[in-house]
Design an enzyme around this catalytic site. Structure first.
Site, PDB file in Angstrom:
ATOM      1  N   GLY A  58       0.908   1.165   8.850  1.00 44.83           N
ATOM      2  CA  GLY A  58       0.949   2.592   8.587  1.00 44.83           C
ATOM      3  C   GLY A  58       0.519   2.876   7.161  1.00 44.83           C
ATOM      4  O   GLY A  58      -0.214   2.101   6.552  1.00 44.83           O
ATOM      5  N   CYS A  59       0.976   3.973   6.627  1.00 44.98           N
ATOM      6  CA  CYS A  59       0.618   4.358   5.260  1.00 44.98           C
ATOM      7  C   CYS A  59       0.966   3.243   4.283  1.00 44.98           C
ATOM      8  O   CYS A  59       2.096   2.766   4.251  1.00 44.98           O
ATOM      9  CB  CYS A  59       1.363   5.634   4.880  1.00 44.98           C
ATOM     10  SG  CYS A  59       1.190   6.094   3.152  1.00 44.98           S
ATOM     11  N   PHE A  60      -0.019   2.839   3.488  1.00 44.20           N
ATOM     12  CA  PHE A  60       0.240   1.707   2.595  1.00 44.20           C
ATOM     13  C   PHE A  60       1.174   2.048   1.447  1.00 44.20           C
ATOM     14  O   PHE A  60       1.710   1.160   0.795  1.00 44.20           O
ATOM     15  CB  PHE A  60      -1.041   1.059   2.074  1.00 44.20           C
ATOM     16  CG  PHE A  60      -2.127   1.974   1.568  1.00 44.20           C
ATOM     17  CD1 PHE A  60      -1.880   3.261   1.112  1.00 44.20           C
ATOM     18  CD2 PHE A  60      -3.440   1.512   1.543  1.00 44.20           C
ATOM     19  CE1 PHE A  60      -2.904   4.070   0.640  1.00 44.20           C
ATOM     20  CE2 PHE A  60      -4.477   2.318   1.063  1.00 44.20           C
ATOM     21  CZ  PHE A  60      -4.203   3.601   0.616  1.00 44.20           C
TER      22      PHE A  60
END
Length: 225
Positions: A58-60
């Site tokens: 997902g979002c890093f």
């Protein structure tokens, strides 16, 4: 002033805060469960050294923040893996058709934390491995869950752990996390690096990512720092 990723992210955060209250976290954000340790793991190295691991979940921003708080992790980078160098840019990766996944490179000391423990943290608090091409409010192939293994040993350990979690029926839905060889990791733009720690008041961070670090502290106190 923090830089928002997309209007949709800020819209999500604004709606969530208006419905839940600024200090209330959505139930899904605190529902993480500590998973069993891998039955197959690398032995602790006798001497201090350095190894790398690369994860996408997902979002890093949130994944990087989780691993930055794990004892034995020396450094982390937000970046892109799975595509070519020519398209390893946020504006292109965000389109979802480059083959890249938002990824985090982890430099760790195997005498202090094992690769299996990193996997246990990853699945317990950093990602939902049952979500296909998305994580939470973010959708697209760039948000898929991937283990990019950097060695045959990492491949064996990760494959065994995926099989272990599936056999134990840990999740109600099938695990869709990919296991692929690491061909390259491209660091993201400078403003993405350690974004969560630099912008703790960003609504997206407060709602989606801060709970992951809280779960890490609660579930893995011996590994948290």
């Amino acid at each position: 002033m923090s830089v928002s990723r997309r209007p949709s992210r800020m819209l999500f955060a604004t709606l969530a805060v208006s419905l839940l209250g600024a200090c209330t976290l959505p139930p899904a954000a605190v529902a993480a469960t500590k998973l069993p340790a891998p039955l197959l793991d690398a032995p602790r190295a006798a001497a201090h050294g350095q190894q790398i691991a690369v994860f996408a979940g997902g979002c890093f921003w949130g994944v990087q923040d989780v691993f930055s708080h794990v004892k034995g992790v020396r450094k982390t980078w937000a970046g892109y893996s799975g595509g070519s160098a020519a398209t390893a840019h946020y504006s292109q990766v965000s389109e979802g058709d480059t083959g890249h996944a938002e990824s985090v490179k982890v430099l760790f000391d195997p005498s202090q934390v094992s690769y299996g423990q990193l996997l246990q943290v990853f699945f317990s608090v950093a990602t939902d491995p049952t979500e296909l091409d998305r994580q939470g409010p973010d959708s697209g192939t760039q948000y898929r869950s991937v283990i990019f293994y950097a060695s045959p040993a990492q491949q064996r350990i990760a494959d065994a752990y995926l099989e272990q979690l599936s056999k134990d029926h840990i999740y109600a839905a099938p695990i869709v996390t990919q296991l692929v060889p690491l061909s390259a990791f491209y660091p993201a733009e400078s403003w993405h690096q350690d974004y969560a720690s630099h912008h703790p008041d960003d609504l997206y961070i407060a709602i989606n990512d801060a709970p992951k670090v809280q779960n890490l502290q609660h579930q893995f106190p011996a590994l948290y720092w």
